[in-house]
Scaffold this active site. Structure first.
Site, PDB file in Angstrom:
ATOM      1  N   GLN A 573       0.817  -1.211   0.000  1.00  0.00           N
ATOM      2  CA  GLN A 573       0.000   0.000   0.000  1.00  0.00           C
ATOM      3  C   GLN A 573       0.849   1.258   0.000  1.00  0.00           C
ATOM      4  OE1 GLN A 573      -3.189   0.678   2.741  1.00  0.00           O
ATOM      5  NE2 GLN A 573      -3.696  -1.513   2.728  1.00  0.00           N
ATOM      6  N   CYS A 574       1.787   1.315   0.938  1.00  0.00           N
ATOM      7  CA  CYS A 574       2.649   2.504   0.889  1.00  0.00           C
ATOM      8  C   CYS A 574       3.880   2.105   0.107  1.00  0.00           C
ATOM      9  CB  CYS A 574       3.024   2.995   2.276  1.00  0.00           C
ATOM     10  SG  CYS A 574       3.796   1.755   3.326  1.00  0.00           S
ATOM     11  N   THR A 575       4.228   2.918  -0.812  1.00  0.00           N
ATOM     12  CA  THR A 575       5.331   2.525  -1.685  1.00  0.00           C
ATOM     13  C   THR A 575       6.619   2.417  -0.877  1.00  0.00           C
ATOM     14  OG1 THR A 575       5.194   4.826  -2.325  1.00  0.00           O
ATOM     15  CG2 THR A 575       4.587   3.212  -3.972  1.00  0.00           C
TER      16      THR A 575
END
Lengths: 703, 147
Positions: A573-575
């Site tokens: 989800q969070c790079t």
């Protein structure tokens, strides 16, 4: 101009001191005022400097430097250490009255201030201090008002001179070389040079010149006056004369004569105006004269201070002087001129064809203020771009400051500042001349449908983004999801703006420039006549370059952007990327952008690939202008690629035309039903055709 | 900022510009420990003490100097804090200095008399740098040494 009196002599007219204040003095005064004195406006002891004239055409100035004031570190302001003087600067004590307001400055009683300083000189003469430390004869007064917001300084010097009434007259003022015999002149020169070369005497500005009957000259201290009497000696009163005029002695002679007259009761005085050239005595420039004095009544009386004159004229007028030093003292202006000079250096030295004005005036819109956004903003700032708008709806989180170079821990506290606003603040702290704006807003994304209550505000956001794209010259798409790039890509294609996309994988990156607007999109119902013309020009440009339109970020996509964030693990989800990647990609994005600005075809420029036939023969000074740069940290490799425009969901003419025709309805459909875009562009069929070959099921239905 | 140690030389001069305005210049030669060459710092100001901007200074330069400044790849002006006064001064950037100084000392005869070479170093340096700012080395400074 010289007036003759009955004895045949001329009234002795003195050349006034010319004051000069080095900007370092104002700098130190400002610093003292801000850090130490505050509103305390009691008088400040200061030191002035002067030296004998050293040039036949220029007088030497009475100078104030930063050393003239006590430094901030000194314990007491009232007893400063006298700064070191040397042969090039004799120190002279003085007093400074610096007021707190302009009104107070103008309200100072100049007459009484002058009288007070004159009294000090008078007392020094009578007590004999002036004989021991003769520099006090040139004691001075300075009044000033320092405006520390505008960096402007009002000031006025006074050099108190005791007035002879009736005035002294001069008989026979001429160059020293004509007054002395040849032998005497040689001896006097040698003696003066010795006096000037010795550390013990170089800074003593008043002295006796004793010439024996055998023409031998010696220079003596004033206090040795008694011992110079007799033996058939000629005695001249010598002084360092800052003035260069051939017919007038300098100001220091005034109080010198007052001293001579009242201490030693002489009525005729031979004086030597000592002047130099290239560090040696110059008896052609120096003057010798005979002054005839009538001792005024009451000069025996210590208590009757004679009148004094001495306020310096400003270009002949009795007014104050003012100087504005904002350019060299205002830190903001200094930062601006230093940054500008640095960029200009690139132009002078390495790339004369750099269009720095074009770069600095390009208005840049950065969508995303995260790792990419912060770095791109900094790089743009380094290139001289001043107008940057950052758009981001998020707040600074605790994990951000280490990777996102505009934020610090302070931004994370109390729930976290809005990124867009914190970034703007940070940019201005780094370089005050930045014209940075922040927009706190989420970008509407296909695949993230909104409820009917939210529709209104979503459309408003779309409208706002449309306006932002229109009002800037270049757009950087630096968001962290694929779907958030869709609307910006469409709007940029619609408005034909320079668009740079940067996207990160774990250890790989993509930096690319979008191609220009689709040609056919201008032929729609709402097209303005100008659009038709510009469309023709666009076609010409395209035809000239003989190229196909270059693609956007979505042009190689087979499916429309959908919600990529649901059902993903945290690290998806969070790079999560290797930290070095974002700065590399950001730097390339900015350099690519600068390249586009320098290319004659700008956004219409065809792509250039790095290969051996190209290298060294590139016509553009900045090098090749690729379409896409893909890099990998895994292999430390980087390649340039090209992707031509396709029937994509963002920039093709179908989509752009539809957007222009139906606006809000189109947006609602695209955002709430992502398959709408696939249908519109025919991607559905494409997929359908692709998969059909392998499918035996006739009942296959695709939404 | 380079760490500087020695202030070699101070020079002042005056220029009559147009409109009867007089400009004053200070030149300082400072040794740069990081580049290991002398560096010329300078600034100009008018009779009120107002510092001159770079474009005003360029107008005061004699025409041939302005040409040297523009065309030579070894001389360009930057702005930097004076190492002693901490005020912004202009300086001739030193990054090319050691290169062209080497050219001046290629003569083997000069290198043989290493003592002379060192004494001549500043004068030689100034003979190049001076052209940029329109100052010349007085012939007396050179003649005395050669013998």
């Amino acid at each position: 101009m010289a007036k003759q009196d009955q004895s045949g002599g001329y009234i002795l007219q003195f050349a006034p001191f010319q004051s000069f204040v080095d900007e370092g003095f104002w700098h130190r005064l400002s610093s003292l005022k801000l850090n130490k004195l505050g509103i305390d406006d009691s008088p400040i002891p200061v030191t002035g400097f002067y030296a004998p004239c050293s040039h036949s055409q220029v007088s030497n100035h009475f100078t104030l430097l930063s050393e003239s004031l006590p430094s901030n570190e000194s314990e007491q302001c009232s007893v400063p250490a006298i700064p070191r003087s040397n042969r090039n600067r004799c120190s002279v004590p003085g007093i400074l009255y610096n007021t707190n307001t302009l009104e107070a400055y103008h309200a100072l009683d100049k007459k009484s201030l002058l009288k007070e300083e004159a009294k000090k000189i008078w007392e020094d003469i009578h007590t004999g201090k002036a004989v021991e430390d003769s520099a006090v004869l040139s004691r001075f007064l300075l009044i000033s008002f320092a405006d520390l917001k505008k960096w402007s300084f009002q000031y006025w010097f006074a050099f108190p001179a005791l007035v002879f009434d009736p005035p002294a007259t001069v008989v026979g003022l001429k160059p020293a070389s004509q007054w002395f015999t040849l032998e005497e002149a040689d001896s006097v020169s040698a003696a003066c040079n010795d006096w000037r070369n010795s550390n013990l005497t170089a800074d003593i500005p008043f002295f006796l010149v004793c010439i024996a009957s055998n023409s031998h000259a010696t220079i003596r201290h004033l206090k040795d006056w008694e011992t110079c009497q007799g033996y058939g000696q000629k005695v001249l009163f010598g002084f360092y004369d800052p003035c260069h005029f051939p017919n007038n002695p300098g100001w220091p002679l005034r109080n010198f004569l007052a001293l001579i007259c009242s201490r030693w009761n002489l009525k005729t005085v031979h004086f030597l105006c000592y002047r130099e050239n290239r560090g040696f005595a110059d008896l052609g420039l120096s003057l010798v004269g005979e002054a005839v004095i009538t001792v005024p009544q009451g000069w025996r009386d210590l208590l009757r201070v004679p009148n004094a004159v001495g306020w310096e004229l400003n270009k002949g007028r009795h007014i104050s002087r003012v100087i504005n030093l904002a350019k060299s003292m205002d830190p903001t202006m200094l930062a601006i001129s230093a940054a500008d000079l640095n960029l200009k250096l690139m132009r002078w030295r390495a790339l004369p064809s750099l269009k720095l004005d074009k770069v600095s005036s390009t208005k840049c819109l950065l969508l995303g203020a995260g790792t990419l956004g912060c770095q791109v903003a900094r790089m743009l700032m380094a290139w001289g771009v001043r107008k940057i708008t950052l758009l981001d709806h998020g707040r600074v989180a605790m994990s951000n400051p280490v990777r996102q170079s505009l934020y610090t821990l302070d931004n994370c506290l109390n729930g976290g500042d809005f990124k867009a606003m914190a970034a703007v603040k940070s940019l201005k702290e780094i370089f005050p001349a930045m014209e940075a704006e922040g927009v706190v807003m989420a970008i509407p994304m296909p695949g993230h449908p909104v409820s009917s209550q939210e529709e209104e505000s979503m459309l408003e956001d779309c409208r706002r983004l449309h306006e932002l794209v229109d009002s800037h010259d270049a757009v950087f798409i630096l968001t962290d999801t694929k779907e958030s790039r869709w609307l910006p890509a469409l709007l940029c294609a619609n408005a034909n703006k320079i668009t740079i996309t940067a996207a990160l994988g774990f250890d790989s990156f993509l930096v690319m420039r979008h191609g220009p607007r689709p040609l056919n999109s201008t032929h729609d119902l709402k097209a303005e006549p100008e659009n038709a013309l510009s469309a023709d020009m666009d076609s010409l440009a395209m035809a000239d370059s003989g190229a196909e339109r270059l693609g956007c970020y979505f042009c190689s996509d087979v499916v429309a952007p959908t919600d990529s964030t649901a059902d993903r693990t945290l690290d998806q989800q969070c790079t999560v990327t290797r930290p070095g990647l974002a700065p590399i990609a950001s730097s390339l994005a900015v350099e690519l952008f600068v390249d586009i600005l320098h290319h004659p075809n700008g956004i219409f420029a065809d792509c250039e690939i790095a290969d051996s036939s190209n290298s060294g023969s590139s016509e553009q000074p900045l090098g090749i202008l690729p379409h896409q740069i893909r890099g990998s940290l895994h292999e430390f490799s980087q390649t340039t690629l090209v992707g031509h425009a396709s029937n994509c969901t963002a920039c093709c003419s179908t989509v752009v035309t539809e957007y222009r025709k139906r606006g809000k309805e189109f947006l609602l459909q695209a955002i709430n039903h992502p398959s709408y875009l696939e249908d519109l562009t025919g991607l559905t069929e494409f997929i359908y055709n692709e998969t059909d070959d392998n499918d035996d099921d006739d009942d296959f239905v695709k939404l | 900022m380079p760490h500087c140690t020695n202030l070699f030389f101070v020079l002042c001069c005056k220029v009559h510009s147009n409109h009867h305005e007089v400009h004053y210049y200070d030149f300082h030669i400072v040794y740069s420990a990081s580049y290991r060459v002398p560096v010329l710092y300078f600034r100009g100001y008018d009779s009120d003490g107002l510092p001159l901007q770079l474009n005003e200074i360029e107008k005061d330069l004699p025409a041939c100097s302005a040409k040297v400044l523009l065309e030579s790849k070894w001389t360009f002006i930057t702005q930097e804090e004076h190492p002693y006064f901490n005020r912004p001064w202009y300086k001739l950037h030193p990054c090319g200095t050691s290169e062209w100084m080497k050219l001046l000392f290629l003569d083997e005869a000069v290198l043989a008399e290493s003592k002379v070479a060192i004494e001549l170093h500043l004068v030689s340096w100034f003979s190049v740098v001076g052209q940029v700012i329109g100052l010349r080395v007085p012939i007396e400074m050179v003649n005395g040494r050669i013998n």
